[in-house]
Design an enzyme around this catalytic site. Structure first.
Site, PDB file in Angstrom:
ATOM      1  N   CYS A 176       9.334 -21.794  -7.342  1.00 20.83           N
ATOM      2  CA  CYS A 176       9.047 -20.373  -7.218  1.00 20.83           C
ATOM      3  C   CYS A 176       7.566 -20.080  -7.028  1.00 20.83           C
ATOM      4  CB  CYS A 176       9.590 -19.647  -8.433  1.00 20.83           C
ATOM      5  SG  CYS A 176      11.307 -20.091  -8.722  1.00 20.83           S
ATOM      6  N   HIS A 218       4.932 -12.300 -11.969  1.00 22.86           N
ATOM      7  CA  HIS A 218       6.052 -13.150 -11.567  1.00 22.86           C
ATOM      8  C   HIS A 218       7.348 -12.421 -11.951  1.00 22.86           C
ATOM      9  CE1 HIS A 218       8.048 -16.688 -10.231  1.00 22.86           C
ATOM     10  NE2 HIS A 218       8.503 -17.018 -11.416  1.00 22.86           N
ATOM     11  N   GLU A 245       5.081 -14.187 -19.901  1.00 22.66           N
ATOM     12  CA  GLU A 245       4.053 -13.692 -18.975  1.00 22.66           C
ATOM     13  C   GLU A 245       3.288 -12.510 -19.575  1.00 22.66           C
ATOM     14  OE1 GLU A 245       5.545 -12.640 -15.101  1.00 22.66           O
ATOM     15  OE2 GLU A 245       3.549 -12.709 -14.179  1.00 22.66           O
ATOM     16  N   LYS A 256      10.126  -7.831  -7.917  1.00 23.89           N
ATOM     17  CA  LYS A 256      11.432  -8.508  -7.927  1.00 23.89           C
ATOM     18  C   LYS A 256      12.524  -7.571  -8.440  1.00 23.89           C
ATOM     19  CE  LYS A 256       9.872 -13.323  -8.457  1.00 23.89           C
ATOM     20  NZ  LYS A 256       8.420 -13.193  -8.730  1.00 23.89           N
ATOM     21  N   HIS A 285      14.618 -12.277  -6.507  1.00 28.27           N
ATOM     22  CA  HIS A 285      13.672 -13.394  -6.570  1.00 28.27           C
ATOM     23  C   HIS A 285      13.846 -14.266  -5.320  1.00 28.27           C
ATOM     24  CE1 HIS A 285      11.180 -16.553  -7.806  1.00 28.27           C
ATOM     25  NE2 HIS A 285      11.642 -16.823  -9.007  1.00 28.27           N
ATOM     26  N   PHE A 326       9.676 -23.778 -11.668  1.00 30.78           N
ATOM     27  CA  PHE A 326      10.281 -24.913 -12.355  1.00 30.78           C
ATOM     28  C   PHE A 326       9.374 -26.126 -12.168  1.00 30.78           C
ATOM     29  CE2 PHE A 326      14.941 -23.320 -11.849  1.00 30.78           C
ATOM     30  CZ  PHE A 326      14.748 -22.445 -12.904  1.00 30.78           C
TER      31      PHE A 326
END
Lengths: 413, 76
Positions: free
Chosen positions: A164, A304, A315, A336, A341, A400
Protein backbone atom coordinates in the site's frame (compact mmCIF):
# COMPACT_ATOMS: atom_id res chain seq x y z
CA UNK A 1 19.68 20.98 -4.25
CA UNK A 2 17.37 21.03 -7.27
CA UNK A 3 13.75 21.87 -6.61
CA UNK A 4 11.20 19.44 -8.04
CA UNK A 5 7.68 20.45 -9.02
CA UNK A 6 4.44 18.83 -10.17
CA UNK A 7 3.30 20.12 -13.55
CA UNK A 8 0.61 17.65 -14.58
CA UNK A 9 -1.77 15.11 -13.09
CA UNK A 10 -3.96 12.32 -14.43
CA UNK A 11 -6.31 10.12 -12.43
CA UNK A 12 -8.94 7.41 -12.75
CA UNK A 13 -10.60 6.17 -9.57
CA UNK A 14 -13.98 5.04 -8.25
CA UNK A 15 -14.86 8.76 -8.25
CA UNK A 16 -14.58 8.92 -12.02
CA UNK A 17 -12.31 9.31 -15.00
CA UNK A 18 -10.08 12.35 -15.18
CA UNK A 19 -8.84 15.17 -12.99
CA UNK A 20 -12.03 17.21 -12.96
CA UNK A 21 -14.41 14.35 -12.18
CA UNK A 22 -12.16 13.24 -9.33
CA UNK A 23 -11.69 16.69 -7.84
CA UNK A 24 -15.43 17.37 -8.03
CA UNK A 25 -16.11 13.99 -6.41
CA UNK A 26 -13.59 14.27 -3.59
CA UNK A 27 -14.48 17.86 -2.68
CA UNK A 28 -18.21 17.18 -2.74
CA UNK A 29 -17.78 14.26 -0.32
CA UNK A 30 -19.20 11.63 -2.64
CA UNK A 31 -18.69 7.89 -2.09
CA UNK A 32 -17.43 5.85 -5.05
CA UNK A 33 -18.21 2.54 -3.36
CA UNK A 34 -20.96 0.12 -4.43
CA UNK A 35 -21.84 -3.54 -5.03
CA UNK A 36 -19.36 -5.42 -7.21
CA UNK A 37 -20.35 -5.31 -10.89
CA UNK A 38 -17.11 -6.35 -12.61
CA UNK A 39 -17.87 -10.01 -11.93
CA UNK A 40 -20.60 -12.10 -10.32
CA UNK A 41 -19.37 -12.62 -6.73
CA UNK A 42 -19.34 -16.23 -5.61
CA UNK A 43 -21.67 -16.99 -2.72
CA UNK A 44 -18.67 -17.88 -0.59
CA UNK A 45 -17.13 -14.45 -0.98
CA UNK A 46 -17.63 -12.60 2.30
CA UNK A 47 -17.28 -9.04 0.97
CA UNK A 48 -19.45 -8.24 -2.06
CA UNK A 49 -18.70 -4.57 -2.66
CA UNK A 50 -15.79 -2.43 -3.81
CA UNK A 51 -14.85 0.85 -5.40
CA UNK A 52 -15.00 0.32 -9.15
CA UNK A 53 -14.23 2.93 -11.79
CA UNK A 54 -17.58 3.96 -13.28
CA UNK A 55 -17.98 3.34 -17.02
CA UNK A 56 -14.35 2.61 -17.74
CA UNK A 57 -13.82 1.40 -21.31
CA UNK A 58 -10.21 0.49 -22.08
CA UNK A 59 -10.79 0.73 -25.82
CA UNK A 60 -10.94 4.50 -25.41
CA UNK A 61 -7.13 4.33 -25.02
CA UNK A 62 -6.24 0.99 -26.64
CA UNK A 63 -7.22 -1.06 -29.67
CA UNK A 64 -9.54 -3.99 -28.93
CA UNK A 65 -6.83 -6.67 -29.24
CA UNK A 66 -4.48 -4.63 -27.01
CA UNK A 67 -7.17 -4.13 -24.39
CA UNK A 68 -7.76 -7.88 -24.34
CA UNK A 69 -4.05 -8.69 -24.02
CA UNK A 70 -3.34 -6.42 -21.03
CA UNK A 71 -4.67 -6.62 -17.51
CA UNK A 72 -6.92 -3.85 -16.23
CA UNK A 73 -4.19 -2.23 -14.09
CA UNK A 74 -2.35 -1.52 -17.35
CA UNK A 75 -5.46 0.03 -18.86
CA UNK A 76 -5.85 2.41 -15.94
CA UNK A 77 -2.12 3.19 -15.79
CA UNK A 78 -2.21 4.25 -19.41
CA UNK A 79 -5.41 6.29 -19.02
CA UNK A 80 -3.96 8.24 -16.07
CA UNK A 81 -0.51 8.54 -17.61
CA UNK A 82 -1.68 9.95 -20.91
CA UNK A 83 -3.95 12.43 -19.14
CA UNK A 84 -1.05 13.59 -16.93
CA UNK A 85 1.26 14.20 -19.89
CA UNK A 86 -1.44 16.10 -21.74
CA UNK A 87 -2.25 18.10 -18.61
CA UNK A 88 1.41 19.10 -18.24
CA UNK A 89 1.70 20.31 -21.82
CA UNK A 90 4.98 18.42 -22.08
CA UNK A 91 5.94 17.36 -25.59
CA UNK A 92 8.13 14.26 -25.54
CA UNK A 93 10.25 14.00 -28.70
CA UNK A 94 13.77 13.04 -29.79
CA UNK A 95 15.22 16.11 -28.10
CA UNK A 96 14.17 15.11 -24.56
CA UNK A 97 12.86 11.49 -24.58
CA UNK A 98 16.02 10.11 -22.95
CA UNK A 99 15.53 12.49 -20.00
CA UNK A 100 11.97 11.39 -19.17
CA UNK A 101 11.65 8.55 -16.62
CA UNK A 102 8.60 6.36 -15.99
CA UNK A 103 8.45 5.06 -12.39
CA UNK A 104 5.13 3.71 -11.12
CA UNK A 105 4.03 1.93 -7.95
CA UNK A 106 2.12 -1.34 -8.26
CA UNK A 107 1.24 -3.42 -5.21
CA UNK A 108 -0.18 -6.65 -6.60
CA UNK A 109 -0.23 -6.45 -10.41
CA UNK A 110 -2.36 -8.57 -12.69
CA UNK A 111 -4.49 -10.60 -10.30
CA UNK A 112 -7.66 -10.61 -12.48
CA UNK A 113 -5.57 -11.64 -15.48
CA UNK A 114 -3.99 -14.45 -13.49
CA UNK A 115 -7.45 -15.68 -12.61
CA UNK A 116 -8.95 -15.35 -16.12
CA UNK A 117 -5.99 -16.36 -18.22
CA UNK A 118 -4.52 -19.28 -16.38
CA UNK A 119 -6.72 -20.03 -13.38
CA UNK A 120 -9.33 -21.70 -15.59
CA UNK A 121 -6.72 -23.63 -17.50
CA UNK A 122 -5.13 -24.96 -14.32
CA UNK A 123 -8.55 -26.02 -13.03
CA UNK A 124 -9.39 -27.85 -16.25
CA UNK A 125 -5.81 -29.12 -16.82
CA UNK A 126 -5.53 -27.31 -20.14
CA UNK A 127 -2.04 -25.97 -19.77
CA UNK A 128 -0.65 -27.15 -23.10
CA UNK A 129 -1.31 -23.73 -24.55
CA UNK A 130 -1.84 -20.53 -22.58
CA UNK A 131 -1.98 -16.99 -23.87
CA UNK A 132 1.47 -15.69 -24.82
CA UNK A 133 0.30 -12.36 -23.41
CA UNK A 134 -0.26 -13.88 -19.98
CA UNK A 135 3.18 -12.87 -18.61
CA UNK A 136 3.61 -9.49 -20.35
CA UNK A 137 -0.03 -8.71 -19.61
CA UNK A 138 0.32 -9.00 -15.85
CA UNK A 139 3.89 -8.24 -14.72
CA UNK A 140 3.99 -5.17 -12.53
CA UNK A 141 6.56 -3.18 -14.50
CA UNK A 142 4.46 -3.36 -17.66
CA UNK A 143 2.61 -0.31 -16.25
CA UNK A 144 5.58 2.03 -16.70
CA UNK A 145 6.63 -0.08 -19.69
CA UNK A 146 3.40 0.56 -21.54
CA UNK A 147 3.42 4.22 -20.51
CA UNK A 148 6.92 4.60 -21.97
CA UNK A 149 5.80 2.92 -25.21
CA UNK A 150 2.77 5.18 -25.56
CA UNK A 151 4.52 8.44 -24.65
CA UNK A 152 7.94 7.75 -26.14
CA UNK A 153 9.65 8.41 -22.78
CA UNK A 154 13.05 6.68 -22.84
CA UNK A 155 14.52 7.42 -19.40
CA UNK A 156 14.69 4.82 -16.61
CA UNK A 157 11.50 2.74 -16.40
CA UNK A 158 10.61 0.50 -13.47
CA UNK A 159 8.10 -0.35 -10.77
CA UNK A 160 8.26 0.26 -7.06
CA UNK A 161 6.39 -2.39 -5.13
CA UNK A 162 5.76 -1.99 -1.41
CA UNK A 163 2.11 -2.99 -1.03
CA UNK A 164 0.00 0.00 0.00
CA UNK A 165 3.03 2.32 0.05
CA UNK A 166 4.13 1.52 -3.52
CA UNK A 167 3.19 4.81 -5.14
CA UNK A 168 4.86 6.90 -2.43
CA UNK A 169 8.07 4.96 -2.94
CA UNK A 170 7.74 5.59 -6.69
CA UNK A 171 7.26 9.32 -6.10
CA UNK A 172 10.16 9.39 -3.63
CA UNK A 173 12.46 7.56 -6.02
CA UNK A 174 11.46 9.99 -8.77
CA UNK A 175 12.24 12.94 -6.51
CA UNK A 176 15.71 11.53 -5.85
CA UNK A 177 16.33 10.78 -9.55
CA UNK A 178 15.34 14.34 -10.49
CA UNK A 179 17.49 15.91 -7.76
CA UNK A 180 20.47 13.82 -8.78
CA UNK A 181 20.26 14.90 -12.40
CA UNK A 182 19.49 11.39 -13.67
CA UNK A 183 16.47 12.79 -15.50
CA UNK A 184 14.65 16.09 -16.07
CA UNK A 185 11.10 14.72 -15.97
CA UNK A 186 9.50 11.71 -14.26
CA UNK A 187 6.06 10.29 -14.97
CA UNK A 188 5.30 8.76 -11.58
CA UNK A 189 2.44 7.54 -9.43
CA UNK A 190 0.81 4.12 -9.32
CA UNK A 191 -1.77 1.75 -10.71
CA UNK A 192 -3.84 -1.08 -9.22
CA UNK A 193 -7.00 -2.83 -10.39
CA UNK A 194 -7.53 -6.07 -8.54
CA UNK A 195 -11.27 -6.26 -7.95
CA UNK A 196 -11.59 -10.03 -8.51
CA UNK A 197 -12.32 -13.21 -6.56
CA UNK A 198 -8.66 -13.95 -5.85
CA UNK A 199 -7.87 -10.64 -4.16
CA UNK A 200 -11.07 -10.29 -2.19
CA UNK A 201 -10.95 -13.88 -0.94
CA UNK A 202 -7.35 -13.29 0.11
CA UNK A 203 -8.01 -10.07 2.02
CA UNK A 204 -11.17 -11.56 3.52
CA UNK A 205 -9.08 -14.43 4.86
CA UNK A 206 -6.97 -11.84 6.69
CA UNK A 207 -10.14 -10.15 8.02
CA UNK A 208 -8.76 -6.96 6.49
CA UNK A 209 -11.85 -5.93 4.49
CA UNK A 210 -15.05 -4.30 5.64
CA UNK A 211 -18.00 -6.69 5.48
CA UNK A 212 -20.71 -4.01 5.57
CA UNK A 213 -22.54 -5.54 2.59
CA UNK A 214 -25.84 -3.90 3.51
CA UNK A 215 -24.42 -0.39 3.14
CA UNK A 216 -21.36 -0.22 0.87
CA UNK A 217 -21.34 3.58 0.51
CA UNK A 218 -20.71 4.05 4.24
CA UNK A 219 -18.39 1.05 4.67
CA UNK A 220 -15.16 3.01 4.41
CA UNK A 221 -15.28 5.06 7.61
CA UNK A 222 -11.71 5.94 8.60
CA UNK A 223 -11.20 7.01 12.24
CA UNK A 224 -14.89 6.32 13.04
CA UNK A 225 -15.58 3.98 15.96
CA UNK A 226 -17.66 1.73 13.68
CA UNK A 227 -14.85 1.09 11.17
CA UNK A 228 -14.52 -2.60 10.37
CA UNK A 229 -11.83 -2.87 7.71
CA UNK A 230 -10.78 -1.31 4.44
CA UNK A 231 -12.76 -1.20 1.21
CA UNK A 232 -10.98 -2.29 -1.94
CA UNK A 233 -10.81 0.34 -4.68
CA UNK A 234 -9.23 0.40 -8.13
CA UNK A 235 -7.60 3.00 -10.33
CA UNK A 236 -4.43 4.86 -11.12
CA UNK A 237 -2.88 8.27 -10.86
CA UNK A 238 0.17 9.70 -12.56
CA UNK A 239 1.96 12.95 -11.76
CA UNK A 240 4.40 14.71 -14.05
CA UNK A 241 7.36 15.71 -11.89
CA UNK A 242 10.16 17.85 -13.24
CA UNK A 243 12.99 19.99 -12.00
CA UNK A 244 11.94 23.56 -11.41
CA UNK A 245 14.44 24.83 -13.96
CA UNK A 246 13.06 22.47 -16.61
CA UNK A 247 9.49 23.52 -15.82
CA UNK A 248 10.40 27.22 -15.92
CA UNK A 249 12.31 26.84 -19.19
CA UNK A 250 9.23 25.53 -20.92
CA UNK A 251 6.81 27.84 -19.14
CA UNK A 252 4.88 25.03 -17.44
CA UNK A 253 2.13 25.64 -14.88
CA UNK A 254 3.14 24.38 -11.44
CA UNK A 255 0.67 22.63 -9.11
CA UNK A 256 3.02 22.36 -6.13
CA UNK A 257 6.56 21.51 -5.12
CA UNK A 258 7.54 17.97 -4.11
CA UNK A 259 9.56 19.10 -1.12
CA UNK A 260 10.60 15.93 0.70
CA UNK A 261 10.42 12.18 1.04
CA UNK A 262 10.85 9.90 4.02
CA UNK A 263 10.66 6.12 4.29
CA UNK A 264 11.23 3.57 7.04
CA UNK A 265 10.49 -0.02 8.09
CA UNK A 266 8.74 -1.14 11.26
CA UNK A 267 10.83 -4.31 11.70
CA UNK A 268 7.89 -5.63 13.67
CA UNK A 269 5.25 -7.83 11.95
CA UNK A 270 4.24 -8.88 8.43
CA UNK A 271 0.86 -7.13 8.51
CA UNK A 272 0.30 -5.40 11.86
CA UNK A 273 1.76 -1.93 12.35
CA UNK A 274 3.92 -1.13 15.37
CA UNK A 275 1.41 -0.09 18.03
CA UNK A 276 3.49 2.98 18.93
CA UNK A 277 3.49 4.06 15.27
CA UNK A 278 7.20 4.84 15.41
CA UNK A 279 7.78 3.69 11.82
CA UNK A 280 5.20 6.19 10.61
CA UNK A 281 6.54 8.92 12.92
CA UNK A 282 10.05 8.53 11.55
CA UNK A 283 8.86 8.45 7.91
CA UNK A 284 6.91 11.71 8.33
CA UNK A 285 9.80 13.27 10.25
CA UNK A 286 12.27 12.31 7.53
CA UNK A 287 10.03 13.75 4.81
CA UNK A 288 9.94 17.11 6.61
CA UNK A 289 13.69 17.06 7.26
CA UNK A 290 14.40 16.13 3.66
CA UNK A 291 12.43 19.19 2.55
CA UNK A 292 13.97 21.50 5.17
CA UNK A 293 10.50 21.99 6.64
CA UNK A 294 9.39 22.74 10.19
CA UNK A 295 6.47 20.82 11.67
CA UNK A 296 4.57 24.09 12.11
CA UNK A 297 4.55 24.64 8.34
CA UNK A 298 2.34 21.58 7.84
CA UNK A 299 -1.35 22.41 7.59
CA UNK A 300 -2.86 19.30 6.02
CA UNK A 301 -2.18 15.58 6.16
CA UNK A 302 -3.74 13.21 3.66
CA UNK A 303 -3.67 10.24 6.02
CA UNK A 304 -3.18 6.62 5.11
CA UNK A 305 -6.50 6.24 7.03
CA UNK A 306 -7.53 2.82 5.78
CA UNK A 307 -10.62 2.33 7.98
CA UNK A 308 -9.03 -0.67 9.70
CA UNK A 309 -9.16 -0.66 13.50
CA UNK A 310 -5.36 -0.89 13.92
CA UNK A 311 -4.16 1.57 11.29
CA UNK A 312 -6.31 4.55 12.15
CA UNK A 313 -5.56 4.37 15.87
CA UNK A 314 -1.84 3.93 15.27
CA UNK A 315 -1.66 6.71 12.65
CA UNK A 316 -3.48 9.13 14.93
CA UNK A 317 -1.00 8.35 17.71
CA UNK A 318 1.90 8.77 15.29
CA UNK A 319 0.68 12.21 14.19
CA UNK A 320 0.28 13.28 17.81
CA UNK A 321 3.76 12.01 18.69
CA UNK A 322 5.45 13.88 15.88
CA UNK A 323 3.49 17.11 15.92
CA UNK A 324 2.82 17.56 19.65
CA UNK A 325 0.72 20.69 20.26
CA UNK A 326 0.67 21.49 16.56
CA UNK A 327 -1.50 18.38 16.01
CA UNK A 328 -4.42 20.49 17.32
CA UNK A 329 -3.98 22.89 14.40
CA UNK A 330 -3.64 20.19 11.73
CA UNK A 331 -6.40 19.24 9.32
CA UNK A 332 -6.22 15.51 8.56
CA UNK A 333 -8.41 13.61 6.13
CA UNK A 334 -8.65 10.18 4.60
CA UNK A 335 -9.91 10.37 1.03
CA UNK A 336 -10.13 6.55 1.18
CA UNK A 337 -13.51 7.24 2.80
CA UNK A 338 -14.63 8.07 -0.75
CA UNK A 339 -12.31 6.15 -3.09
CA UNK A 340 -11.73 3.03 -1.05
CA UNK A 341 -8.18 1.73 -0.73
CA UNK A 342 -6.37 1.56 -4.07
CA UNK A 343 -3.42 -0.38 -2.57
CA UNK A 344 -0.39 0.25 -4.80
CA UNK A 345 -2.13 3.22 -6.42
CA UNK A 346 -3.46 4.71 -3.16
CA UNK A 347 -0.56 7.08 -2.54
CA UNK A 348 -0.72 8.23 -6.16
CA UNK A 349 -4.36 9.34 -6.07
CA UNK A 350 -3.72 10.84 -2.63
CA UNK A 351 -0.72 12.76 -3.99
CA UNK A 352 -2.97 14.20 -6.69
CA UNK A 353 -5.57 15.19 -4.08
CA UNK A 354 -2.82 16.71 -1.90
CA UNK A 355 -1.29 18.86 -4.64
CA UNK A 356 -4.73 19.96 -5.84
CA UNK A 357 -5.66 20.85 -2.25
CA UNK A 358 -2.60 23.12 -2.06
CA UNK A 359 -3.27 24.60 -5.48
CA UNK A 360 -7.00 25.13 -5.06
CA UNK A 361 -7.03 26.07 -1.37
CA UNK A 362 -9.64 23.38 -0.63
CA UNK A 363 -9.09 20.41 1.70
CA UNK A 364 -11.03 17.22 0.90
CA UNK A 365 -13.08 15.81 3.78
CA UNK A 366 -13.33 12.44 5.51
CA UNK A 367 -16.86 11.20 4.94
CA UNK A 368 -18.80 8.54 6.85
CA UNK A 369 -18.15 10.03 10.28
CA UNK A 370 -20.93 8.72 12.50
CA UNK A 371 -19.51 8.04 15.96
CA UNK A 372 -16.16 9.25 17.18
CA UNK A 373 -13.49 6.97 18.56
CA UNK A 374 -11.72 8.37 21.65
CA UNK A 375 -8.43 7.06 20.28
CA UNK A 376 -8.95 8.90 16.99
CA UNK A 377 -9.27 12.49 18.15
CA UNK A 378 -7.79 14.74 15.48
CA UNK A 379 -9.58 17.16 13.17
CA UNK A 380 -10.51 14.81 10.32
CA UNK A 381 -12.40 17.43 8.25
CA UNK A 382 -15.66 15.52 8.76
CA UNK A 383 -18.31 15.36 6.02
CA UNK A 384 -17.51 18.53 4.09
CA UNK A 385 -14.53 19.97 2.24
CA UNK A 386 -12.95 23.04 3.80
CA UNK A 387 -11.42 26.17 2.30
CA UNK A 388 -7.92 26.65 3.68
CA UNK A 389 -4.66 28.10 2.46
CA UNK A 390 -2.08 25.54 3.45
CA UNK A 391 1.69 25.86 3.01
CA UNK A 392 2.71 22.20 3.35
CA UNK A 393 0.72 18.98 2.91
CA UNK A 394 1.95 15.54 3.95
CA UNK A 395 0.74 12.36 2.26
CA UNK A 396 1.20 9.18 4.28
CA UNK A 397 1.21 5.59 3.12
CA UNK A 398 1.95 2.51 5.17
CA UNK A 399 2.08 -1.02 3.78
CA UNK A 400 2.17 -4.70 4.66
CA UNK A 401 5.69 -5.76 5.45
CA UNK A 402 5.86 -2.82 7.86
CA UNK A 403 6.85 -0.36 5.17
CA UNK A 404 6.18 3.37 5.70
CA UNK A 405 6.56 6.24 3.26
CA UNK A 406 5.59 9.91 3.43
CA UNK A 407 5.85 12.68 0.86
CA UNK A 408 5.77 16.40 1.69
CA UNK A 409 4.34 18.83 -0.86
CA UNK A 410 4.76 22.60 -0.59
CA UNK A 411 2.36 25.13 -2.04
CA UNK A 412 3.55 27.03 -5.10
CA UNK A 413 1.17 29.90 -4.39
CA UNK B 1 -20.00 -20.65 -42.40
CA UNK B 2 -17.13 -22.02 -44.50
CA UNK B 3 -13.77 -22.72 -42.91
CA UNK B 4 -12.32 -19.86 -44.95
CA UNK B 5 -14.89 -17.35 -43.72
CA UNK B 6 -14.47 -18.47 -40.15
CA UNK B 7 -10.65 -18.24 -40.32
CA UNK B 8 -10.92 -14.72 -41.74
CA UNK B 9 -13.36 -13.72 -39.02
CA UNK B 10 -11.06 -15.04 -36.27
CA UNK B 11 -8.02 -13.29 -37.73
CA UNK B 12 -9.87 -10.00 -38.10
CA UNK B 13 -11.11 -10.18 -34.53
CA UNK B 14 -7.82 -11.27 -32.99
CA UNK B 15 -5.68 -8.73 -34.80
CA UNK B 16 -8.18 -5.89 -34.77
CA UNK B 17 -8.29 -5.41 -38.54
CA UNK B 18 -11.26 -5.33 -40.90
CA UNK B 19 -12.28 -8.63 -42.53
CA UNK B 20 -11.75 -6.99 -45.92
CA UNK B 21 -8.04 -6.63 -45.22
CA UNK B 22 -7.68 -10.33 -44.48
CA UNK B 23 -7.00 -11.68 -47.97
CA UNK B 24 -5.44 -15.15 -48.54
CA UNK B 25 -2.14 -13.78 -49.86
CA UNK B 26 -1.45 -11.69 -46.74
CA UNK B 27 1.13 -12.76 -44.18
CA UNK B 28 0.27 -12.37 -40.49
CA UNK B 29 3.25 -10.04 -40.28
CA UNK B 30 1.65 -7.81 -42.91
CA UNK B 31 -1.55 -7.79 -40.83
CA UNK B 32 0.40 -6.39 -37.88
CA UNK B 33 0.88 -9.56 -35.84
CA UNK B 34 4.11 -9.99 -33.89
CA UNK B 35 5.30 -13.45 -32.79
CA UNK B 36 3.17 -13.36 -29.63
CA UNK B 37 0.06 -12.40 -31.57
CA UNK B 38 0.62 -15.35 -33.93
CA UNK B 39 0.73 -17.76 -30.97
CA UNK B 40 -2.49 -16.20 -29.67
CA UNK B 41 -4.03 -16.63 -33.12
CA UNK B 42 -3.20 -20.34 -33.20
CA UNK B 43 -4.81 -20.66 -29.77
CA UNK B 44 -7.95 -19.07 -31.14
CA UNK B 45 -7.97 -21.53 -34.08
CA UNK B 46 -7.64 -24.43 -31.63
CA UNK B 47 -10.49 -23.15 -29.48
CA UNK B 48 -12.82 -22.26 -32.35
CA UNK B 49 -12.26 -25.42 -34.41
CA UNK B 50 -11.72 -27.69 -31.39
CA UNK B 51 -8.44 -29.05 -32.74
CA UNK B 52 -4.89 -29.36 -31.48
CA UNK B 53 -2.14 -27.80 -33.56
CA UNK B 54 1.36 -29.23 -33.11
CA UNK B 55 4.15 -26.71 -32.54
CA UNK B 56 5.92 -27.77 -35.75
CA UNK B 57 2.72 -27.19 -37.72
CA UNK B 58 1.97 -23.92 -35.98
CA UNK B 59 5.34 -22.48 -36.95
CA UNK B 60 4.49 -23.09 -40.62
CA UNK B 61 1.35 -20.99 -40.47
CA UNK B 62 2.61 -17.68 -41.79
CA UNK B 63 -0.13 -16.60 -44.20
CA UNK B 64 -3.91 -16.45 -44.23
CA UNK B 65 -3.97 -19.07 -47.02
CA UNK B 66 -1.72 -21.44 -45.06
CA UNK B 67 -4.09 -21.24 -42.10
CA UNK B 68 -7.18 -21.83 -44.26
CA UNK B 69 -5.61 -24.82 -46.04
CA UNK B 70 -4.33 -26.32 -42.81
CA UNK B 71 -7.67 -26.02 -40.99
CA UNK B 72 -9.56 -27.26 -44.05
CA UNK B 73 -7.34 -30.36 -43.94
CA UNK B 74 -7.95 -30.94 -40.22
CA UNK B 75 -11.70 -30.45 -40.27
CA UNK B 76 -12.59 -32.16 -43.58
Amino acid sequence: MKKVVVTGVGIVSPLGIGKQANWDGVTSGRSGIGPISLFEPDEGLITKFAGEIPEFDATHWLSKPEARRYDRFLHVALAAGLEAVEDSGLVIDDSNAQRVATILGVGLGGMPFLEETIGQRIATRKLRRVSPFFIPGLIANMAPGLLSIYTGARGESWTATSACASANHAIGASLRALRSGACDVALTGGAEAVVCHTTIAGFNAMKALSTRNDDPATASRPFDSGRDGFVLGEGAAVLVLETEEHAQARGATVYAEVAGFGATADAHHITAPRPDGDGAVQAMSMALQDGGLAREQVGYINAHGTSTPANDKMETAAIRTLFGDHAERLAVSSTKSMTGHLLGAAAAVEAVFSVMALQQGILPPTINQFASDPECDLDYIPHQARKAEVEVALSNSLGFGGTNAAVAFRSAR
Amino acid sequence: MSVQDKVIEIIADQLGVSAGEVTPDKTFDELGADSLAVVELVMAFEDEFDVEVEESQASELKTVKAAIDFLNGLTS
